[in-house]
Scaffold this motif. Structure first.
Motif, PDB file in Angstrom:
ATOM      1  N   LEU A  10       2.885   0.303   8.997  1.00  0.00           N
ATOM      2  CA  LEU A  10       2.853  -0.710   9.505  1.00  0.00           C
ATOM      3  C   LEU A  10       1.394  -1.831   9.816  1.00  0.00           C
ATOM      4  N   THR A  13       2.743  -4.138   6.863  1.00  0.00           N
ATOM      5  CA  THR A  13       3.385  -5.649   6.916  1.00  0.00           C
ATOM      6  C   THR A  13       2.729  -5.871   8.396  1.00  0.00           C
ATOM      7  N   ALA A  14       2.029  -6.055   8.879  1.00  0.00           N
ATOM      8  CA  ALA A  14       1.546  -6.521  10.244  1.00  0.00           C
ATOM      9  C   ALA A  14       0.901  -8.153  10.387  1.00  0.00           C
ATOM     10  N   GLU A  98       5.412  -6.565  14.212  1.00  0.00           N
ATOM     11  CA  GLU A  98       4.759  -4.893  13.180  1.00  0.00           C
ATOM     12  C   GLU A  98       2.910  -5.021  14.044  1.00  0.00           C
TER      13      GLU A  98
END
Length: 397
Positions: A10, A13-14, A98
């Motif tokens: 996460l 990709t956040a 995310e």
């Protein structure tokens, strides 16, 4: 271990889409600029540009909290979104789902988003390296694209300005013609059209300016005066004298901006008092932000005795998608626009009071109307302060 793996994925990709801003550490705050530009920086320190960070402005702070609560979006996500204009030097320019998951789970404490929001590099809000680091403005982009998404930054250490003969031993200097010939172009990077989360335009100042040749800086930076932009002794051992404008950026929060900003014409017709409010300015009043208010106060007197006081409010109220009262940033609709149009007028009327031999009409301005003031639970006096504009008294028949 599985939990840590999920968090790692996460985290990776956040921040999809985030574009770090390259800016050298020595240029991040105004203290370095003050060495050569002390007079300008001292003016700026008292401006509201210097208070555009959410920790330095109660209204901004309360608005981000309110939007976060009502939309159930993380506060940090809202703050990054608002930073587009309020803190454009932020190193993270977008968040995604995310990040929202991380924030809900409480795993965003050490995230890049949190670090960006808490960085000293943006604590001064709109400082020197915002306006004077804009290398290009993309006016060809859609009118909804504002702030950081409408410009390109110069490289770190390159400052731009209105003079084509400026130089400095501490940084590179590049000339930008629009700063002198078309400064509205720079102002409208942010101060153009304000939109709610539902893309509802609640202020469209650039459109209001469409039929005016007057510049934003004429009022909000003042006329050009002989002065010193930089104290460097580069002109035969002396600082170079130039025509410069002020950097205190007076605006709607400034007392002196309001007195005389509107003209009044008061007359009696039969049993009614008619008030013409004349606006000689190049934009509507109130404008610049949603929920601002003009108050016309009628005081009917007999001699020195006050018989009655009436008030008429010129403001805008906003509704959310459920039809409930809300703040501009969450609106899908609004009440009728009651502002006084640019270079135009608005006429109000009120019935005369029996026994009155005189009426005094006074105009005031407030930064926030009662409804939004209550919704945001604002406490600082400035948000309820009445700024005097004009007053006129006539005898009644």
């Amino acid at each position: 271990m599985k939990k840590l793996t999920i968090i790692a994925i996460l985290t990776a990709t956040a921040l999809f889409g985030a574009k770090p801003v390259e800016i050298g550490e020595k240029f991040q705050d105004s203290s370095k600029c003050k060495t050569c530009h002390i007079y300008i920086v001292k003016e700026w320190e008292h401006s509201w540009h210097s208070k555009s960070h959410y920790e330095n402005n109660e209204y901004f702070n309360a608005t981000t909290d309110y939007v976060s609560k009502k939309t159930r979006k993380s506060l940090s996500g809202v703050q990054v979104q608002c930073a587009t204009c309020h803190n454009p030097r932020i190193s993270v320019t977008s968040t995604d789902m995310e990040h929202e998951i991380l924030a809900v789970m409480g795993f965003d404490k050490d995230s890049e988003v949190k670090k960006a929001l808490e960085s000293d590099a943006i604590s001064e809000g709109i400082n020197c390296v915002v306006c004077h680091n804009i290398g290009a403005i993309h006016s060809d982009k859609d009118e909804s694209v504002r702030g950081i998404n409408r410009i390109e930054w110069t490289k770190s250490g390159v400052m731009v300005g209105p003079y084509d003969d400026a130089n400095s031993p501490y940084h590179k200097v590049e000339h930008r013609d629009y700063m002198d010939t078309d400064p509205n172009k720079l102002c409208f990077v942010c101060h153009a059209n304000d939109r709610s989360v539902s893309d509802f335009v609640f202020v469209d100042m650039q459109k209001e300016y469409a039929n005016s040749d007057k510049l934003c800086v004429d009022c909000h930076m003042g006329s050009k005066k002989q002065g010193v932009a930089a104290t460097l002794r580069i002109d035969n051992g002396k600082a170079r004298t130039r025509e410069i404008r002020g950097h205190a950026f007076p605006g709607a929060h400034t007392d002196s901006m309001w007195e005389g900003a509107l003209d009044l014409k008061v007359e009696q017709k039969k049993k009614e008092v008619f008030v013409s409010i004349l606006n000689p300015n190049p934009h509507n009043i109130p404008s610049g932000f949603g929920s601002r208010e003009i108050i016309a106060e009628f005081v009917f007197k007999n001699g020195y005795e006050v018989l009655e006081t009436k008030s008429i409010s010129l403001t805008t109220y906003y509704k959310d998608k459920r039809g409930k009262a809300t703040i501009p940033h969450l609106a899908v609709s609004s009440s009728e626009d009651m502002s006084v149009p640019a270079n135009g007028k608005r006429v109000l009327k009120a019935p005369t009071q029996k026994g009155a031999d005189r009426v005094e009409v006074t105009l005031y301005f407030r930064l926030v109307n009662d409804e939004v003031h209550s919704l945001l639970e604002l406490s600082q006096p400035i948000w309820s302060q009445k700024f005097f504009i004009a007053s006129k008294s006539i005898p009644l028949r």
